[in-house]
Design a protein around this motif. Structure first.
Motif, mmCIF file in Angstrom:
data_model
loop_
_atom_site.group_PDB
_atom_site.id
_atom_site.type_symbol
_atom_site.label_atom_id
_atom_site.label_comp_id
_atom_site.label_asym_id
_atom_site.label_seq_id
_atom_site.Cartn_x
_atom_site.Cartn_y
_atom_site.Cartn_z
ATOM 1 N N LEU A 81 0.816 -1.221 0.000
ATOM 2 C CA LEU A 81 0.000 0.000 0.000
ATOM 3 C C LEU A 81 0.846 1.265 0.000
ATOM 4 O O LEU A 81 0.298 2.376 -0.001
ATOM 5 N N LYS A 82 2.179 1.088 0.055
ATOM 6 C CA LYS A 82 3.116 2.205 -0.009
ATOM 7 C C LYS A 82 2.920 3.237 1.106
ATOM 8 O O LYS A 82 3.144 4.438 0.905
ATOM 9 N N ILE A 83 2.486 2.757 2.267
ATOM 10 C CA ILE A 83 2.366 3.634 3.431
ATOM 11 C C ILE A 83 3.758 3.799 4.038
ATOM 12 O O ILE A 83 4.479 2.812 4.199
ATOM 13 N N PRO A 84 4.165 5.021 4.383
ATOM 14 C CA PRO A 84 5.501 5.223 4.981
ATOM 15 C C PRO A 84 5.720 4.321 6.200
ATOM 16 O O PRO A 84 4.782 4.035 6.950
ATOM 17 N N ALA A 85 6.959 3.893 6.389
ATOM 18 C CA ALA A 85 7.274 2.923 7.432
ATOM 19 C C ALA A 85 6.845 3.400 8.824
ATOM 20 O O ALA A 85 6.317 2.618 9.622
ATOM 21 N N LEU A 86 7.077 4.672 9.106
ATOM 22 C CA LEU A 86 6.733 5.203 10.434
ATOM 23 C C LEU A 86 5.229 5.129 10.678
ATOM 24 O O LEU A 86 4.782 4.697 11.747
ATOM 25 N N LEU A 87 4.434 5.524 9.673
ATOM 26 C CA LEU A 87 2.977 5.475 9.802
ATOM 27 C C LEU A 87 2.476 4.035 9.841
ATOM 28 O O LEU A 87 1.500 3.727 10.533
ATOM 29 N N THR A 88 3.144 3.156 9.107
ATOM 30 C CA THR A 88 2.774 1.741 9.122
ATOM 31 C C THR A 88 2.874 1.174 10.530
ATOM 32 O O THR A 88 1.972 0.477 11.002
ATOM 33 N N GLY A 89 3.978 1.462 11.205
ATOM 34 C CA GLY A 89 4.167 0.985 12.569
ATOM 35 C C GLY A 89 3.113 1.528 13.519
ATOM 36 O O GLY A 89 2.602 0.806 14.377
#
Length: 294
Positions: A81-89
């Motif tokens: 989904l190409k969500i930034p890593a920080l937001l994914t966490g």
């Protein structure tokens, strides 16, 4: 001596979580906050299964597997989904809070009077502290050994290559998205494993026990890197264990000095800030010394 033994035994259990943080933070170069959710997930699953009558060893492995599933979710959110890593966490961590409550059915689950890995080892005539030390030492060394073997395989080397240079890895035909997902799974599986062991040691699992996990993990990693530089992969994993023990020793000594336990999280953040700034301070100190000698 009792403080030192306690720090070593606790540090060994926490070091597994620190190694998990290291895999995403250093190997994949990803800041993954899923740790704050997968750590209590491991504790919640393990404690609930033990209370339900499952063997501690099997409950621990299932907890680790659940952590890997949480890591897979973060990996898919980030890669597909190409969500930034920080937001994914943050997303996974927030969702896991409700899942952990569902698993336990309440805010905490006690393991008092229940069979755990530590009590199983203790039944052979060992003290409580020695049983924790043996379980922690065996688990941490086993994790390091298995990771050393894995990261020397083709897949393991591909994961390391993805973290070092993603563009070059893709150019060489490596499926970087798959490597990231595997990295996420390994990382959060180890973090959940640590949570399961900590829950058995503390004799309870609590919904809030994951708060500050990422800080503890990063502090252990950075302390190990500050103390020992430019090492091979296996030796670096060993230094993370040492860093975790040193961190626990510092915390225990601070508590002995009469610091209020509710200030420990603040003190942990200060330790991490000092550890992170140490290389810069050393560099500036060397420059000043060179200038003064001239």
């Amino acid at each position: 001596m009792s403080i030192i033994l306690s720090s070593i035994s606790q540090g060994l259990l926490w070091s597994i979580m620190a190694i998990g943080v290291y895999l995403t933070f250093r190997i994949l170069d990803i800041a993954d906050l899923t740790a704050e959710g997968s750590f209590p997930l491991g504790a919640a699953v393990c404690a609930s299964l033990i209370v339900a009558g499952l063997s501690p060893l099997l409950a621990t492995f299932i907890a680790m597997f659940c952590g890997m599933l949480a890591g897979a979710i973060s990996g898919l959110l980030h890669t597909k989904l190409k969500i930034p890593a920080l937001l994914t966490g943050i997303l996974t961590m927030t969702g896991l809070y409700s899942i952990n409550l569902r698993i336990m059915g309440k805010a905490n689950v006690t393991l008092l009077g229940k069979e755990t890995l530590m009590r199983t080892v203790q039944s052979y005539g060992l003290t409580s502290r020695m049983s924790v030390l043996i379980v922690g030492l065996f688990a941490s060394l086993l994790v390091i050994f298995l990771l050393y073997l894995f990261f020397n395989t083709e897949t393991g080397l591909a994961i390391r290559s993805t973290g070092d240079n993603e563009a070059m890895s893709e150019a060489n035909g490596i499926n970087t998205n798959a490597m990231k997902i595997i990295g996420y799974m390994l990382s959060n599986g180890l973090i959940a494993l640590s949570g399961a062991l900590i829950a058995q040691n503390n004799s309870y699992a609590d919904i809030g026990m994951g708060i500050g996990t990422i800080v503890i993990g990063l502090a252990s990693v950075i302390i190990g890197e500050v103390l020992f530089r430019q090492l091979s992969f296996a030796k670096r994993l060993l230094t993370i264990v040492i860093g975790s023990i040193v961190y626990r020793l510092i915390i225990d000594l601070v508590l002995q000095l009469g610091i209020d336990p509710q200030d420990i999280k603040l003190f942990s953040a200060l330790i991490l800030a000092i550890a992170l700034s140490t290389p810069l301070i050393k560099k500036k100190t060397k420059v000043k010394l060179k200038n003064t000698t001239k």
